[in-house]
Enzyme design. Sequence first.
Site, short mmCIF file in Angstrom:
data_model
loop_
_atom_site.label_atom_id
_atom_site.label_comp_id
_atom_site.label_asym_id
_atom_site.label_seq_id
_atom_site.Cartn_x
_atom_site.Cartn_y
_atom_site.Cartn_z
N GLU A 1 0.80 -1.23 0.00
CA GLU A 1 0.00 0.00 0.00
C GLU A 1 0.83 1.29 0.00
O GLU A 1 0.80 2.08 0.96
CB GLU A 1 -0.96 0.00 1.20
CG GLU A 1 -1.89 -1.20 1.24
CD GLU A 1 -2.95 -1.10 2.34
OE1 GLU A 1 -2.85 -0.21 3.21
OE2 GLU A 1 -3.90 -1.92 2.31
N GLU B 1 -5.30 -8.82 1.12
CA GLU B 1 -5.95 -8.50 2.40
C GLU B 1 -7.43 -8.27 2.18
O GLU B 1 -7.82 -7.58 1.22
CB GLU B 1 -5.39 -7.20 3.03
CG GLU B 1 -4.02 -7.32 3.62
CD GLU B 1 -3.55 -6.01 4.24
OE1 GLU B 1 -4.38 -5.20 4.71
OE2 GLU B 1 -2.33 -5.80 4.23
C1 FCB Z 1 -4.41 -2.21 5.66
C2 FCB Z 1 -3.03 -2.55 6.17
C3 FCB Z 1 -3.01 -3.57 7.27
C4 FCB Z 1 -4.15 -3.39 8.23
C5 FCB Z 1 -5.46 -3.29 7.49
C6 FCB Z 1 -6.66 -3.15 8.38
O1 FCB Z 1 -4.41 -0.93 5.12
O2 FCB Z 1 -2.23 -3.00 5.12
O3 FCB Z 1 -1.76 -3.51 7.89
O4 FCB Z 1 -3.92 -2.31 9.03
O5 FCB Z 1 -5.42 -2.19 6.61
#
Ligand code: FCB
Length: 452
Positions: free
Chosen positions: A175, A355
């Site tokens: 990110e 994620e």
């Molecule tokens: C993302 C991050 C991760 C976590 C989630 C909830 O942006 O990559 O580390 O904090 O959000």
Amino acid sequence: MNDLQSLAALSDRFPRNFRWGVASSAFQIEGAAAADGKGASIWDEFCRIPGVIADGSDGQIACDHYHRLDADLDLIAGLGVKAYRFSISWPRIQPTGSGPALQSGIDFYNRLVDGLLTRGIEPYATLYHWDLPAELQRKHQGWADRSTAYRFAEYAALLAQALGDRVRSFATHNEPWVTATLGHELGHFAPGVKNRAVAMQVSHHCLLSHGLAVQAMRSVRQNLNIGIVLNLSPVYAASASPADELLAAREDGLLVRWYLDALLRGTYPSDILQYLGPDAPQVQAADERLICQPLDFLGVNYYSPIRSIATRPFSPSREGVPVTDMGWEVASASFTDLLLRLDRDYDLPPLYITENGAAYRDTIIEGVVKDEERRAYIESHVSAVADAIDQGVDVRGYFLWSLLDNFEWASGYTKRFGIYYVDYATQARILKHSGFWFKNLAAAFHRERISA
Ligand code: FCB
């Protein structure tokens, strides 16, 4: 259909080589902040600023994963998933951000990787999940300075050398939008800078460092799968008014097109460069070509859509809809929309959902966490991925965020994303109901016996 039949039906919607996994990051779980020669990171320093972390906490101990490695690997194995996404702490490998690798750091990740492989779990490593060596920030302004991109490529090459005989999959950054915008424009995250021109320069240096790292790693080993992980969301205008439409187009430009145009087309979007005006980054002649290296995969992190509204930049919610404990809108259909849009607009490498997950307020009653909202969130989002696959998008894996409750950045320990509940006083881990559900999904997929 009963629960088991519906799990089997859901798992049948994924191709046989699909990977199910869980995800974490170093700073959020490892603790051991100064153990065995590890250097400080910008998050260690940021946490010392009064008022920036919701509960005044830090990552000194976190989930103490560094000292509980084997037990935690058993937890992953216990889920029956065959993949684990983790990140490597740069200051554990190079305490000051340059020079030779610290053996204790390499040893820790060797134990992690070997421990996964002996349990039949494939390692997916991320090189940078926000914990820059503090020294690089102090002495060289961190990502605001071009030299950090070159330091990063050296660090990446060290890891390709040390782990690349067993780790096939490496993501360079997690990110970079967050590093740039939350870290340097809005100042909510480390290092807490508030300056848009700096943020855009940081964004460019992160992307440049990605390109340099891909080259450096490929020159060390030819058989690696190298990619990058982006936080991507569909961006919707709050209303059909021209002003809101314009804002949405701009936020989409800054969040999605800025990164994907650079990475996959080798050019920053001209409308956004024009909009940025004097805040646009300094870009040297060959940089855009360097950024656009062939990728083996693109990691997509998705939590919620963005609802563009002038008063709240990149707002993940709107009035009157279900939200998680982060205040982020729950909208699984937007996940499918996002994947279809990426597929339509870009010539994509294979995608991994690196994620996806949700924070909710958990309560333990007699040792049990019945987190039905989280379970429902995961189920609807897994189905949303299947919907995209049905429509031809090449998604190869899904990593649930997160293995454990952990240090949720500026929210400290107040937000719980884990499928294992962590009792921070005792470091006990308790599998939540959502975790049982995910385990059963993996078991159904792998045609293993499902536990009740
Ligand atoms: C993302 C991050 C991760 C976590 C989630 C909830 O942006 O990559 O580390 O904090 O959000």
